[in-house]
Design a protein around this motif. Structure first.
Motif, PDB file in Angstrom:
ATOM      1  N   PRO A 171       0.688  -1.283  -0.012  1.00  0.00           N
ATOM      2  CA  PRO A 171      -0.115   0.639  -0.139  1.00  0.00           C
ATOM      3  C   PRO A 171       0.702   1.104  -0.443  1.00  0.00           C
ATOM      4  N   ALA A 172       0.518   2.354  -0.833  1.00  0.00           N
ATOM      5  CA  ALA A 172       0.994   3.401  -0.446  1.00  0.00           C
ATOM      6  C   ALA A 172       1.528   4.214   0.989  1.00  0.00           C
ATOM      7  N   MET A 173       2.859   4.526   0.655  1.00  0.00           N
ATOM      8  CA  MET A 173       3.731   4.780   1.734  1.00  0.00           C
ATOM      9  C   MET A 173       2.735   6.250   2.100  1.00  0.00           C
ATOM     10  N   ASP A 174       2.164   6.428   3.730  1.00  0.00           N
ATOM     11  CA  ASP A 174       1.882   7.678   4.686  1.00  0.00           C
ATOM     12  C   ASP A 174       2.791   8.308   4.974  1.00  0.00           C
ATOM     13  N   ALA A 175       2.612   9.333   5.383  1.00  0.00           N
ATOM     14  CA  ALA A 175       4.397   9.994   5.828  1.00  0.00           C
ATOM     15  C   ALA A 175       4.606  10.155   6.926  1.00  0.00           C
ATOM     16  N   GLU A 176       3.998   8.777   7.592  1.00  0.00           N
ATOM     17  CA  GLU A 176       5.230   8.361   9.074  1.00  0.00           C
ATOM     18  C   GLU A 176       6.034   6.936   8.306  1.00  0.00           C
ATOM     19  N   ARG A 177       5.367   6.441   7.484  1.00  0.00           N
ATOM     20  CA  ARG A 177       6.611   5.297   6.942  1.00  0.00           C
ATOM     21  C   ARG A 177       7.110   6.324   5.795  1.00  0.00           C
ATOM     22  N   ILE A 178       7.188   7.158   5.130  1.00  0.00           N
ATOM     23  CA  ILE A 178       8.520   7.723   4.014  1.00  0.00           C
ATOM     24  C   ILE A 178       9.730   8.703   5.320  1.00  0.00           C
ATOM     25  N   ARG A 179       8.873   9.094   6.007  1.00  0.00           N
ATOM     26  CA  ARG A 179       9.761   9.901   7.139  1.00  0.00           C
ATOM     27  C   ARG A 179      10.746   8.424   7.336  1.00  0.00           C
ATOM     28  N   LYS A 180       9.775   7.304   8.342  1.00  0.00           N
ATOM     29  CA  LYS A 180      10.882   6.152   8.622  1.00  0.00           C
ATOM     30  C   LYS A 180      11.464   5.601   7.109  1.00  0.00           C
ATOM     31  N   GLN A 181      11.844   6.196   6.272  1.00  0.00           N
ATOM     32  CA  GLN A 181      12.104   5.107   5.111  1.00  0.00           C
ATOM     33  C   GLN A 181      13.957   6.591   5.433  1.00  0.00           C
TER      34      GLN A 181
END
Length: 118
Positions: free
Chosen positions: A26-36
């Motif tokens: 599923p598309a990454m939300d802002a939190e998951r993008i931050r983790k990356q």
């Protein structure tokens, strides 16, 4: 053995195309993008941002958004640049890269914003 799921994807249907491992999730939300971004920084990799039109994602080089952010460790600054690229090119795919200087290759690469084909 369990059934394997087929991911419908084709060159003719721009919206169905996959771009590496994360595009099957599923598309990454802002939190998951931050983790990356945090992961890229923690590895000491240099972040860079690229973008391209969805219809050219497979047959053209992607455009570099500014210069790579050599030595940048501020996660918020990296996210701000990615968002600025997305706002400047809302119909384009935006890709985040973590370049590993030691191995001289990409350590990470993911589309963090998907554009809309024209």
């Amino acid at each position: 053995m369990s059934d394997m799921q087929d991911y419908n994807s084709s060159l003719e249907d721009v919206n169905s195309r996959k771009f590496g491992t994360f595009s099957y999730l599923p598309a990454m939300d802002a939190e998951r993008i931050r983790k990356q971004v945090e992961y890229i920084v923690s590895k000491g990799w240099n972040p860079a941002i690229e973008h391209t039109e969805p219809e050219h994602a497979f047959d053209h080089y992607w455009y570099m958004w500014k210069l790579p952010m050599f030595g940048e460790t501020n996660v918020d600054a990296i996210l701000k640049e990615a968002e600025a690229c997305h706002k400047a090119h809302p119909n384009n795919h935006v890709r985040l890269i973590g370049y590993d200087n030691y191995a001289q290759t990409k350590g990470a690469e993911m589309v963090i914003y998907r554009g809309k084909p024209v």
